[in-house]
Design an enzyme around this catalytic site. Structure first.
Site, PDB file in Angstrom:
ATOM      1  N   SER A   1       0.832  -1.221   0.000  1.00 30.90           N
ATOM      2  CA  SER A   1       0.000   0.000   0.000  1.00 30.90           C
ATOM      3  C   SER A   1       0.856   1.257   0.000  1.00 30.90           C
ATOM      4  O   SER A   1       1.690   1.447   0.879  1.00 30.90           O
ATOM      5  CB  SER A   1      -0.867   0.068   1.272  1.00 30.90           C
TER       6      SER A   1
ATOM      7  N   HIS B   1      -3.322   0.758  -4.593  1.00 32.07           N
ATOM      8  CA  HIS B   1      -2.712  -0.424  -5.196  1.00 32.07           C
ATOM      9  C   HIS B   1      -2.902  -0.378  -6.702  1.00 32.07           C
ATOM     10  O   HIS B   1      -3.990  -0.605  -7.208  1.00 32.07           O
ATOM     11  CB  HIS B   1      -3.342  -1.706  -4.657  1.00 32.07           C
TER      12      HIS B   1
ATOM     13  N   HIS C   1      -5.628  -8.986  -1.853  1.00 34.01           N
ATOM     14  CA  HIS C   1      -5.748  -9.432  -0.458  1.00 34.01           C
ATOM     15  C   HIS C   1      -6.930 -10.381  -0.308  1.00 34.01           C
ATOM     16  O   HIS C   1      -7.865 -10.351  -1.110  1.00 34.01           O
ATOM     17  CB  HIS C   1      -5.990  -8.224   0.459  1.00 34.01           C
TER      18      HIS C   1
ATOM     19  N   TYR D   1      -9.224 -10.081   1.883  1.00 35.94           N
ATOM     20  CA  TYR D   1     -10.458  -9.330   2.193  1.00 35.94           C
ATOM     21  C   TYR D   1     -11.183  -8.831   0.938  1.00 35.94           C
ATOM     22  O   TYR D   1     -12.357  -8.472   0.993  1.00 35.94           O
ATOM     23  CB  TYR D   1     -10.186  -8.165   3.160  1.00 35.94           C
ATOM     24  N   GLU D   2     -10.494  -8.835  -0.202  1.00 36.05           N
ATOM     25  CA  GLU D   2     -11.160  -8.441  -1.451  1.00 36.05           C
ATOM     26  C   GLU D   2     -12.055  -9.564  -1.967  1.00 36.05           C
ATOM     27  O   GLU D   2     -12.791  -9.370  -2.937  1.00 36.05           O
ATOM     28  CB  GLU D   2     -10.115  -8.075  -2.510  1.00 36.05           C
TER      29      GLU D   2
ATOM     30  N   ALA E   1       2.275  -2.102   4.294  1.00 35.85           N
ATOM     31  CA  ALA E   1       1.988  -1.093   5.307  1.00 35.85           C
ATOM     32  C   ALA E   1       1.388  -1.842   6.486  1.00 35.85           C
ATOM     33  O   ALA E   1       0.624  -2.785   6.295  1.00 35.85           O
ATOM     34  CB  ALA E   1       0.999  -0.080   4.766  1.00 35.85           C
TER      35      ALA E   1
ATOM     36  N   MET F   1      -2.549  -7.032   6.626  1.00 39.07           N
ATOM     37  CA  MET F   1      -3.547  -7.903   5.991  1.00 39.07           C
ATOM     38  C   MET F   1      -2.997  -8.605   4.746  1.00 39.07           C
ATOM     39  O   MET F   1      -3.767  -9.004   3.866  1.00 39.07           O
ATOM     40  CB  MET F   1      -4.786  -7.076   5.605  1.00 39.07           C
ATOM     41  N   SER F   2      -1.682  -8.736   4.672  1.00 37.82           N
ATOM     42  CA  SER F   2      -1.112  -9.283   3.426  1.00 37.82           C
ATOM     43  C   SER F   2       0.158 -10.081   3.675  1.00 37.82           C
ATOM     44  O   SER F   2       0.442 -10.492   4.796  1.00 37.82           O
ATOM     45  CB  SER F   2      -0.810  -8.119   2.472  1.00 37.82           C
TER      46      SER F   2
ATOM     47  N   ASN G   1       0.823   3.523  11.431  1.00 37.27           N
ATOM     48  CA  ASN G   1       0.056   3.957  12.606  1.00 37.27           C
ATOM     49  C   ASN G   1       0.427   3.050  13.772  1.00 37.27           C
ATOM     50  O   ASN G   1       0.934   1.949  13.551  1.00 37.27           O
ATOM     51  CB  ASN G   1      -1.457   3.877  12.333  1.00 37.27           C
TER      52      ASN G   1
ATOM     53  N   HIS H   1      -7.480   4.093   6.500  1.00 31.08           N
ATOM     54  CA  HIS H   1      -6.745   3.823   5.260  1.00 31.08           C
ATOM     55  C   HIS H   1      -6.042   5.072   4.708  1.00 31.08           C
ATOM     56  O   HIS H   1      -4.971   4.992   4.117  1.00 31.08           O
ATOM     57  CB  HIS H   1      -7.680   3.218   4.210  1.00 31.08           C
TER      58      HIS H   1
HETATM   59 CL1  6GU Z   1      -3.466  -1.021  12.263  1.00 30.84          CL
HETATM   60  N1  6GU Z   1      -3.950  -3.154  10.921  1.00 30.84           N
HETATM   61  C1  6GU Z   1      -3.936  -3.906   9.835  1.00 30.84           C
HETATM   62  N2  6GU Z   1      -4.481  -5.107   9.927  1.00 30.84           N
HETATM   63  N3  6GU Z   1      -3.409  -3.519   8.668  1.00 30.84           N
HETATM   64  C2  6GU Z   1      -2.862  -2.312   8.620  1.00 30.84           C
HETATM   65  C3  6GU Z   1      -2.841  -1.470   9.708  1.00 30.84           C
HETATM   66  C4  6GU Z   1      -3.415  -1.948  10.879  1.00 30.84           C
HETATM   67  N4  6GU Z   1      -2.224  -0.318   9.347  1.00 30.84           N
HETATM   68  C5  6GU Z   1      -1.881  -0.460   8.063  1.00 30.84           C
HETATM   69  N5  6GU Z   1      -2.269  -1.654   7.617  1.00 30.84           N
END
Ligand code: 6GU
Length: 286
Positions: free
Chosen positions: A35, A66, A88, A90-91, A118, A221-222, A245, A260
């Site tokens: 990302s 992306h 991903h 989740y898509e 990310a 998530m990847s 973050n 996001h």
């Molecule tokens: Cl906080 N969680 C997840 N699952 N994916 C992220 C994220 C957090 N920050 C960027 N990608």
């Protein structure tokens, strides 16, 4: 046996044949841009792009930030194949679909794969903008049945039961650390364990506390599915998480919740550093 999850060798061969007929590049290193990290593709020379739309079996990115193309070319004197954009779970794609491009890169002949993503910082000592070298992972999907290696095993790809010790190559991590030091990046480099959940919702505070307690430093998530396929084919892996973050482990502080937009903005700020770091490392890989 029906190939519900694992890849079809003939499909992989067919895609590779198409790619090799279109370009003279014969990549030895693969790179996956996470990302907001697609800027890496901009510095590839003698570039030959193949949009995912032109590979009918490939999953198409549906997420802002992306892009969706394979970039073949030369980076720091090495021939690379880069995924500008990934998909991903989740898509709605299966682990098999999400990792098909990695099978293709493996079949094209790469020996090394650099993965980037990310991620949220579960480790409260981390800062936004830190770059974490992936030391290991916790693959929640695979632990609960969503492994891209599930299904009939085609020995031409790799063994039935691959080991994941040294999944993240320690000699590549050493090169990464030395390179970061040379570039003056040490103040924002970390090394830790990446955990992947399926998403698309960010983790709850209780989930963050749980995952940090069991040894995860970053959460995303990847990536982990891609690493499984790469290791199945004995490809060496180097991974970087850009911390966009810091995860909120407590209640009453919802101002800081993950979003996001923040992920993409941090990507923009640090993508220049990530670009320089990865291209310098590529120049040092045999
Ligand atoms: Cl906080 N969680 C997840 N699952 N994916 C992220 C994220 C957090 N920050 C960027 N990608």
């Amino acid at each position: 046996v029906k190939y519900d999850y694992s890849h079809d060798y003939d499909v992989v061969e067919e895609i590779c044949e198409m790619i090799l007929n279109r370009t003279k590049h014969r990549p030895t290193i693969g790179v996956i841009c996470g990302s907001g990290l697609s800027a890496l593709g901009d510095i590839v020379e003698e570039k030959y792009d193949i949009p995912y739309e032109q590979i009918k079996q490939f999953p198409k990115s549906t997420v802002p930030g992306h892009a969706g193309k394979l970039v073949l070319g030369v980076l720091s004197g090495k021939t690379v194949v880069m995924m500008q954009g990934r998909t991903h779970l989740y898509e709605g794609y299966s682990v098999g679909q999400v990792t098909l491009p990695v099978r293709v890169m493996a079949h094209l002949g790469i020996k090394t794969l650099i993965v980037t993503n990310a991620a949220g910082g579960l480790n409260q000592k981390y800062n936004v903008g830190d770059i974490m070298i992936m030391k290991d992972h916790i693959n929640l999907a695979a632990l609960t049945g969503e492994s891209p290696l599930r299904g009939a095993n085609d020995e031409r790809f790799g063994p039935r039961f691959p080991a994941l010790s040294n999944a993240y190559d320690s000699s590549l991590a050493k090169i990464a650390k030395a390179t970061a030091q040379e570039l003056g990046y040490s103040s924002f480099m970390q090394e830790g364990v990446y955990c992947a959940q399926v998403g698309p919702a960010f983790e709850s505070p209780a989930e963050c506390r749980f995952l940090h307690l069991v040894g995860a430093d970053a959460i995303g998530m990847s990536t982990v599915h891609e690493v499984l396929v790469a290791r199945h084919s004995q490809i060496r892996v180097l991974g970087f998480s850009l911390i966009t973050n810091i995860s909120v482990l407590d209640y009453g502080d919802d101002v800081l919740h993950a979003n996001h937009q923040e992920v993409l903005e941090t990507g923009k700020v640090r993508s220049e550093d990530m670009k320089i770091l990865v291209s310098n490392i590529v120049g040092k890989i045999e």
